[in-house]
Design a protein around this motif. Structure first.
Motif, PDB file in Angstrom:
ATOM      1  N   ASP A  19       0.812  -1.221   0.000  1.00 34.16           N
ATOM      2  CA  ASP A  19       0.000   0.000   0.000  1.00 34.16           C
ATOM      3  C   ASP A  19       0.844   1.268   0.000  1.00 34.16           C
ATOM      4  OD1 ASP A  19      -2.330  -1.467   0.015  1.00 34.16           O
ATOM      5  OD2 ASP A  19      -2.540  -1.421   2.193  1.00 34.16           O
ATOM      6  N   SER A  20       2.109   1.149   0.325  1.00 28.16           N
ATOM      7  CA  SER A  20       2.975   2.322   0.459  1.00 28.16           C
ATOM      8  C   SER A  20       4.028   2.344  -0.642  1.00 28.16           C
ATOM      9  CB  SER A  20       3.667   2.303   1.829  1.00 28.16           C
ATOM     10  OG  SER A  20       4.687   3.257   1.886  1.00 28.16           O
ATOM     11  N   GLN A  21       3.945   3.345  -1.512  1.00 33.41           N
ATOM     12  CA  GLN A  21       4.942   3.512  -2.573  1.00 33.41           C
ATOM     13  C   GLN A  21       6.314   3.817  -1.974  1.00 33.41           C
ATOM     14  OE1 GLN A  21       4.519   2.974  -5.896  1.00 33.41           O
ATOM     15  NE2 GLN A  21       6.725   3.197  -5.999  1.00 33.41           N
ATOM     16  N   GLU A  22       6.328   4.592  -0.899  1.00 35.49           N
ATOM     17  CA  GLU A  22       7.590   4.917  -0.230  1.00 35.49           C
ATOM     18  C   GLU A  22       8.257   3.650   0.294  1.00 35.49           C
ATOM     19  OE1 GLU A  22       9.391   8.071   3.005  1.00 35.49           O
ATOM     20  OE2 GLU A  22       7.275   7.523   3.165  1.00 35.49           O
ATOM     21  N   PHE A  23       7.473   2.760   0.888  1.00 28.75           N
ATOM     22  CA  PHE A  23       7.998   1.495   1.384  1.00 28.75           C
ATOM     23  C   PHE A  23       8.580   0.684   0.223  1.00 28.75           C
ATOM     24  CE2 PHE A  23       7.652  -2.957   2.725  1.00 28.75           C
ATOM     25  CZ  PHE A  23       8.269  -2.909   3.965  1.00 28.75           C
ATOM     26  N   GLU A  24       7.873   0.639  -0.894  1.00 30.82           N
ATOM     27  CA  GLU A  24       8.339  -0.119  -2.058  1.00 30.82           C
ATOM     28  C   GLU A  24       9.620   0.459  -2.655  1.00 30.82           C
ATOM     29  OE1 GLU A  24       5.439  -0.997  -5.040  1.00 30.82           O
ATOM     30  OE2 GLU A  24       4.039  -1.831  -3.585  1.00 30.82           O
ATOM     31  N   ASN A  25       9.862   1.756  -2.423  1.00 28.14           N
ATOM     32  CA  ASN A  25      11.113   2.356  -2.893  1.00 28.14           C
ATOM     33  C   ASN A  25      12.321   1.799  -2.148  1.00 28.14           C
ATOM     34  OD1 ASN A  25       9.788   3.958  -4.750  1.00 28.14           O
ATOM     35  ND2 ASN A  25       9.678   5.722  -3.397  1.00 28.14           N
ATOM     36  N   TYR A  26      12.129   1.329  -0.933  1.00 32.45           N
ATOM     37  CA  TYR A  26      13.217   0.793  -0.117  1.00 32.45           C
ATOM     38  C   TYR A  26      13.215  -0.732  -0.028  1.00 32.45           C
ATOM     39  CZ  TYR A  26      14.360   5.454   1.609  1.00 32.45           C
ATOM     40  OH  TYR A  26      14.760   6.767   1.699  1.00 32.45           O
ATOM     41  N   PHE A  27      12.045  -1.339  -0.103  1.00 31.44           N
ATOM     42  CA  PHE A  27      11.925  -2.776   0.137  1.00 31.44           C
ATOM     43  C   PHE A  27      11.214  -3.476  -1.010  1.00 31.44           C
ATOM     44  CE2 PHE A  27      12.027  -0.741   4.288  1.00 31.44           C
ATOM     45  CZ  PHE A  27      12.988  -1.487   4.953  1.00 31.44           C
ATOM     46  N   ASP A  28      11.719  -4.641  -1.377  1.00 32.66           N
ATOM     47  CA  ASP A  28      11.035  -5.524  -2.305  1.00 32.66           C
ATOM     48  C   ASP A  28      10.399  -6.617  -1.460  1.00 32.66           C
ATOM     49  OD1 ASP A  28      11.869  -4.223  -4.640  1.00 32.66           O
ATOM     50  OD2 ASP A  28      13.784  -5.288  -4.615  1.00 32.66           O
ATOM     51  N   VAL A  29       9.109  -6.775  -1.586  1.00 34.08           N
ATOM     52  CA  VAL A  29       8.397  -7.788  -0.811  1.00 34.08           C
ATOM     53  C   VAL A  29       8.107  -8.962  -1.736  1.00 34.08           C
ATOM     54  CG1 VAL A  29       6.373  -8.305   0.588  1.00 34.08           C
ATOM     55  CG2 VAL A  29       7.380  -6.013   0.662  1.00 34.08           C
TER      56      VAL A  29
END
Length: 118
Positions: A19-29
Protein backbone atom coordinates in the motif's frame (compact mmCIF):
# COMPACT_ATOMS: atom_id res chain seq x y z
CA UNK A 1 22.37 -15.27 -18.58
CA UNK A 2 19.56 -17.81 -18.62
CA UNK A 3 19.70 -18.04 -14.83
CA UNK A 4 19.17 -14.28 -14.53
CA UNK A 5 16.11 -14.42 -16.79
CA UNK A 6 14.75 -17.33 -14.75
CA UNK A 7 15.26 -15.52 -11.45
CA UNK A 8 13.66 -12.33 -12.83
CA UNK A 9 10.60 -14.33 -13.93
CA UNK A 10 10.22 -15.85 -10.44
CA UNK A 11 10.91 -12.50 -8.79
CA UNK A 12 8.24 -10.66 -10.80
CA UNK A 13 5.70 -13.42 -10.21
CA UNK A 14 6.16 -13.49 -6.43
CA UNK A 15 6.70 -9.75 -5.84
CA UNK A 16 3.90 -8.32 -3.75
CA UNK A 17 2.66 -4.77 -4.23
CA UNK A 18 2.25 -2.91 -0.96
CA UNK A 19 0.00 0.00 0.00
CA UNK A 20 2.98 2.32 0.46
CA UNK A 21 4.94 3.51 -2.57
CA UNK A 22 7.59 4.92 -0.23
CA UNK A 23 8.00 1.49 1.38
CA UNK A 24 8.34 -0.12 -2.06
CA UNK A 25 11.11 2.36 -2.89
CA UNK A 26 13.22 0.79 -0.12
CA UNK A 27 11.93 -2.78 0.14
CA UNK A 28 11.04 -5.52 -2.30
CA UNK A 29 8.40 -7.79 -0.81
CA UNK A 30 8.60 -11.30 -2.23
CA UNK A 31 6.03 -13.79 -1.01
CA UNK A 32 4.62 -17.20 -1.66
CA UNK A 33 1.88 -16.50 0.90
CA UNK A 34 0.47 -13.03 0.28
CA UNK A 35 -2.12 -13.18 3.05
CA UNK A 36 0.46 -14.09 5.69
CA UNK A 37 2.83 -11.41 4.42
CA UNK A 38 0.19 -8.70 4.56
CA UNK A 39 -0.77 -9.80 8.07
CA UNK A 40 2.85 -9.43 9.23
CA UNK A 41 3.68 -6.25 7.31
CA UNK A 42 1.12 -4.02 8.93
CA UNK A 43 1.39 -0.26 8.37
CA UNK A 44 3.08 0.08 11.79
CA UNK A 45 5.70 -2.57 10.99
CA UNK A 46 6.33 -1.10 7.53
CA UNK A 47 6.77 2.37 9.07
CA UNK A 48 9.25 1.01 11.63
CA UNK A 49 11.31 -0.69 8.92
CA UNK A 50 11.21 2.35 6.67
CA UNK A 51 12.10 4.79 9.44
CA UNK A 52 15.04 2.67 10.61
CA UNK A 53 16.48 2.33 7.14
CA UNK A 54 16.04 6.04 6.37
CA UNK A 55 17.52 7.24 9.67
CA UNK A 56 20.46 4.83 9.89
CA UNK A 57 21.12 3.95 6.25
CA UNK A 58 21.32 0.26 7.13
CA UNK A 59 19.55 -2.19 4.80
CA UNK A 60 17.13 -4.47 6.68
CA UNK A 61 15.76 -7.78 5.48
CA UNK A 62 12.83 -9.68 7.02
CA UNK A 63 12.38 -13.35 6.11
CA UNK A 64 9.64 -15.71 7.22
CA UNK A 65 10.65 -19.37 7.02
CA UNK A 66 9.14 -22.39 8.70
CA UNK A 67 7.07 -20.33 11.15
CA UNK A 68 10.02 -18.15 12.18
CA UNK A 69 10.82 -14.53 11.37
CA UNK A 70 14.46 -13.70 10.70
CA UNK A 71 15.86 -10.16 10.69
CA UNK A 72 19.07 -9.43 8.80
CA UNK A 73 21.05 -6.20 8.80
CA UNK A 74 23.46 -5.44 5.97
CA UNK A 75 26.44 -3.66 7.46
CA UNK A 76 30.19 -4.16 7.50
CA UNK A 77 32.08 -5.70 10.40
CA UNK A 78 28.99 -6.14 12.52
CA UNK A 79 29.94 -6.69 16.17
CA UNK A 80 33.58 -7.35 15.33
CA UNK A 81 35.68 -4.67 17.01
CA UNK A 82 39.36 -4.49 16.12
CA UNK A 83 41.60 -6.64 18.29
CA UNK A 84 43.26 -4.78 21.18
CA UNK A 85 41.52 -1.56 20.27
CA UNK A 86 38.60 0.44 21.61
CA UNK A 87 35.52 0.72 19.42
CA UNK A 88 34.90 4.15 18.05
CA UNK A 89 31.72 5.99 19.03
CA UNK A 90 30.16 5.76 15.55
CA UNK A 91 30.45 1.95 15.47
CA UNK A 92 29.16 1.62 19.01
CA UNK A 93 26.18 3.86 18.23
CA UNK A 94 25.38 1.85 15.08
CA UNK A 95 25.45 -1.41 17.03
CA UNK A 96 23.27 0.08 19.76
CA UNK A 97 20.74 1.31 17.19
CA UNK A 98 20.57 -2.13 15.58
CA UNK A 99 20.04 -3.85 18.93
CA UNK A 100 17.44 -1.30 20.02
CA UNK A 101 15.60 -1.61 16.69
CA UNK A 102 15.67 -5.41 16.97
CA UNK A 103 13.88 -5.21 20.33
CA UNK A 104 11.33 -2.70 19.01
CA UNK A 105 10.52 -4.59 15.81
CA UNK A 106 10.36 -7.89 17.72
CA UNK A 107 7.78 -6.43 20.11
CA UNK A 108 5.75 -5.12 17.16
CA UNK A 109 5.96 -8.45 15.34
CA UNK A 110 4.94 -10.41 18.44
CA UNK A 111 1.93 -8.15 18.83
CA UNK A 112 1.05 -8.48 15.14
CA UNK A 113 1.61 -12.22 14.86
CA UNK A 114 -0.35 -13.00 18.03
CA UNK A 115 -3.44 -12.63 15.86
CA UNK A 116 -1.93 -14.54 12.92
CA UNK A 117 -0.78 -18.10 12.46
CA UNK A 118 2.83 -17.83 11.33
Amino acid sequence: TDQGKFLNTIYKKDKLEMDSQEFENYFDVISTNNIQTLQVLTPDVMNMLLKFEQEHNIKVELTIKKNKIYIRFHCKKFFTPPVLSIMDYKTLLRDYNIINFTFDITRALIKTTAKTKI
